[in-house]
Design an enzyme around this catalytic site. Structure first.
Site, PDB file in Angstrom:
ATOM      1  N   VAL A   1       0.856  -1.186   0.000  1.00  6.20           N
ATOM      2  CA  VAL A   1       0.000   0.000   0.000  1.00  6.20           C
ATOM      3  C   VAL A   1       0.890   1.233   0.000  1.00  6.20           C
ATOM      4  O   VAL A   1       1.961   1.241   0.612  1.00  6.20           O
ATOM      5  CB  VAL A   1      -0.934   0.010   1.225  1.00  6.20           C
ATOM      6  N   CYS A   2       0.443   2.265  -0.679  1.00  6.17           N
ATOM      7  CA  CYS A   2       1.144   3.542  -0.713  1.00  6.17           C
ATOM      8  C   CYS A   2       2.565   3.328  -1.241  1.00  6.17           C
ATOM      9  O   CYS A   2       2.767   2.622  -2.215  1.00  6.17           O
ATOM     10  CB  CYS A   2       1.111   4.193   0.670  1.00  6.17           C
ATOM     11  N   THR A   3       3.581   3.894  -0.583  1.00  2.00           N
ATOM     12  CA  THR A   3       4.948   3.780  -1.076  1.00  2.00           C
ATOM     13  C   THR A   3       5.585   2.431  -0.763  1.00  2.00           C
ATOM     14  O   THR A   3       6.748   2.205  -1.086  1.00  2.00           O
ATOM     15  CB  THR A   3       5.832   4.902  -0.496  1.00  2.00           C
TER      16      THR A   3
ATOM     17  N   GLY B   1      -2.931   2.324  -3.813  1.00  2.00           N
ATOM     18  CA  GLY B   1      -2.430   3.685  -3.919  1.00  2.00           C
ATOM     19  C   GLY B   1      -2.162   4.302  -2.561  1.00  2.00           C
ATOM     20  O   GLY B   1      -1.701   3.627  -1.646  1.00  2.00           O
TER      21      GLY B   1
END
Length: 214
Positions: free
Chosen positions: A86-88, A136
């Site tokens: 998730v995310c970075t 994202g």
């Protein structure tokens, strides 16, 4: 570890699931004012059905340079049913060499950096390519976790969890992504991240160079 608590809430609600939080050293991690205590050491985790790498300011940059972390990530990914982030966190998957030729999501500010690791940046809130599932930015973590839950135990179970946590997003502003945010707000957020952009791009470039040399 942005969104990690949201993921834990969803995953721990899956019937029969065991959620294990782990890091290279184990113990306690403090990030963005939140303490995560009682973490296992990654090397003590023999296997997992789903491995999920969260993101977070500072944490990601450390992770993509941590040889022990990346080695354990590759080891667990080799037998996991799903390899996720998730995310970075997808930058860590990339640094471990797990995203070559794969479509993957990331926080919008850093999505283009996935290309440094041979990945194909994708703009979806949840992106699947084979057994790789990536989410994202922070709030996409709930969409992502429910998607993974449906894969594991079915859509009915995922929907029951969604209802239990009352996940019915209705944001007060249309400013949740760069395509819909007002131009002045987009410019403001970019300015606020200027100090981070250079160091992170340099960190990713160094990690990509090490990966290429393996």
């Amino acid at each position: 570890m942005s969104g990690d608590r949201k993921l834990t809430i969803v995953f721990s609600s899956i019937p029969g699931a065991e959620v294990v939080l782990a890091s290279t050293a184990g113990g306690t991690i403090e990030t963005q004012g939140i303490n995560f205590a009682g973490l296992r050491r990654l090397e003590d985790v023999s296997r997992c059905d789903v491995i999920c790498v969260p993101g977070g300011r500072g944490v990601t940059d450390d992770a993509i340079h941590d040889a022990a972390f990346l080695g354990n990530l590759r080891r667990l990914a080799a037998t996991a049913r799903y390899v996720t982030s998730v995310c970075t966190g997808s930058l860590a998957l990339g640094a471990a060499g797990l995203l070559r030729g794969k479509r993957a999501a990331c926080h919008w500010l850093w999505r283009d950096l996935l290309g440094e690791f041979g990945a194909v940046p994708a703009s979806g809130r949840v992106v699947r390519d084979g057994n790789i599932i990536t989410g994202g930015g922070v709030t996409a973590g709930i969409d992502f976790a429910l998607t993974v839950t449906a894969e594991l135990v079915g859509a009915d179970a995922a929907q029951a969890i969604q209802l239990q946590i009352e996940y019915a997003p209705s944001p007060p502003f249309e400013a949740g992504d760069p395509e819909t945010a007002p131009p002045d707000i987009l410019a403001l957020v970019r300015r606020r991240n200027e100090a981070v952009i250079g160091p992170r791009r340099a960190a990713v470039a160094a990690a990509a160079a090490r990966l290429a040399a393996r």
